[in-house]
Write a protein that holds these residues in place. Structure first.
Motif, PDB file in Angstrom:
ATOM      1  N   ILE A 139       0.858  -1.175   0.000  1.00 36.91           N
ATOM      2  CA  ILE A 139       0.000   0.000   0.000  1.00 36.91           C
ATOM      3  C   ILE A 139       0.901   1.234   0.000  1.00 36.91           C
ATOM      4  CG2 ILE A 139      -1.688   1.350   1.289  1.00 36.91           C
ATOM      5  CD1 ILE A 139      -2.783  -1.232   2.393  1.00 36.91           C
ATOM      6  N   SER A 140       0.627   2.144  -0.927  1.00 38.97           N
ATOM      7  CA  SER A 140       1.341   3.423  -0.996  1.00 38.97           C
ATOM      8  C   SER A 140       0.333   4.538  -0.811  1.00 38.97           C
ATOM      9  CB  SER A 140       2.034   3.587  -2.339  1.00 38.97           C
ATOM     10  OG  SER A 140       2.986   2.580  -2.532  1.00 38.97           O
ATOM     11  N   ILE A 141       0.631   5.441   0.094  1.00 38.36           N
ATOM     12  CA  ILE A 141      -0.227   6.588   0.345  1.00 38.36           C
ATOM     13  C   ILE A 141       0.616   7.843   0.146  1.00 38.36           C
ATOM     14  CG2 ILE A 141      -1.619   7.819   2.041  1.00 38.36           C
ATOM     15  CD1 ILE A 141      -2.094   5.123   3.444  1.00 38.36           C
ATOM     16  N   ASP A 142       0.183   8.682  -0.782  1.00 35.82           N
ATOM     17  CA  ASP A 142       0.823   9.976  -0.996  1.00 35.82           C
ATOM     18  C   ASP A 142      -0.077  11.037  -0.391  1.00 35.82           C
ATOM     19  OD1 ASP A 142       2.839   8.710  -2.400  1.00 35.82           O
ATOM     20  OD2 ASP A 142       1.902   9.064  -4.345  1.00 35.82           O
ATOM     21  N   MET A 143       0.479  11.810   0.512  1.00 32.02           N
ATOM     22  CA  MET A 143      -0.299  12.844   1.194  1.00 32.02           C
ATOM     23  C   MET A 143      -0.277  14.137   0.388  1.00 32.02           C
ATOM     24  SD  MET A 143      -1.566  11.296   3.716  1.00 32.02           S
ATOM     25  CE  MET A 143      -2.282  12.621   4.653  1.00 32.02           C
ATOM     26  N   GLY A 144      -1.180  15.020   0.702  1.00 34.29           N
ATOM     27  CA  GLY A 144      -1.316  16.275  -0.017  1.00 34.29           C
ATOM     28  C   GLY A 144      -0.106  17.183   0.093  1.00 34.29           C
ATOM     29  N   LYS A 145       0.672  17.043   1.141  1.00 32.07           N
ATOM     30  CA  LYS A 145       1.835  17.912   1.337  1.00 32.07           C
ATOM     31  C   LYS A 145       3.105  17.334   0.730  1.00 32.07           C
ATOM     32  CE  LYS A 145      -0.171  19.855   5.437  1.00 32.07           C
ATOM     33  NZ  LYS A 145      -0.142  19.970   6.873  1.00 32.07           N
ATOM     34  N   GLY A 146       2.981  16.231  -0.014  1.00 24.10           N
ATOM     35  CA  GLY A 146       4.129  15.679  -0.720  1.00 24.10           C
ATOM     36  C   GLY A 146       4.782  14.488  -0.062  1.00 24.10           C
ATOM     37  N   SER A 147       4.415  14.141   1.142  1.00 23.87           N
ATOM     38  CA  SER A 147       5.015  12.984   1.811  1.00 23.87           C
ATOM     39  C   SER A 147       4.420  11.703   1.246  1.00 23.87           C
ATOM     40  CB  SER A 147       4.754  13.036   3.312  1.00 23.87           C
ATOM     41  OG  SER A 147       5.272  14.212   3.856  1.00 23.87           O
TER      42      SER A 147
END
Length: 165
Positions: A139-147
């Protein structure tokens, strides 16, 4: 005449205080010291705010991974398709789905893929990807702030959907 000169000399010797130039120099020094302190404090506050936001984001992402792990462990069968996790319930009353919803949420959809009964797991995401390789899925989660955060989960052999292996 001597007495007048003596009086004037005594008055100049008795006069105590600061001149205007001395006061301006003191005020300028105090202002420059205060300006430096304000800049240092504002930089510290900005760094502190960024660290708090990063820690909060990391906490919520780890909580989301723990919720997903709990849902996977409590499912009877697991399948990965169309970038979502399909979970067969132990009570054989249907499937639950973990997926990206409304462009910035990860949700658990109970009963059907487009169910109105949703449980928000994580908000503020840019991307959610699920990839399966044998008995492991990532599972890959990209957050809105770039992390970007990644985690892998193992699928027990007995929990694989029949017919896959």
């Amino acid at each position: 005449m001597n007495s007048i000169r003596g009086i004037i000399k005594d008055k100049t010797k008795c006069r105590k205080g600061f001149t205007i130039i001395e006061m301006i120099i003191v005020i300028a020094l105090a202002a420059s010291i205060t300006t430096v302190q304000i800049r240092v404090i504002s930089k510290y506050m900005r760094l502190h705010r960024e660290e708090v936001n990063y820690s909060r984001e990391l906490f919520y992402v780890n909580e989301a991974f723990m919720i997903i792990e709990h849902q996977v462990e409590s499912a009877k069968y697991i399948d990965i398709k169309d970038n979502m996790i399909v979970l067969r319930r132990y009570d054989d009353r249907g499937y639950d789905y973990i997926k990206k919803h409304n462009d910035n949420y990860i949700v658990i959809s109970y009963g059907s893929n487009n169910s109105s009964t949703l449980n928000n797991i994580l908000k503020g995401i840019e991307d959610f990807r699920v990839e399966k390789y044998g008995r492991i899925f990532y599972i890959s989660i990209d957050m809105g702030k770039g992390s970007s955060y990644k985690r892998c989960f193992g699928i027990e052999r007995k929990k694989l959907k029949e017919g896959l292996y």
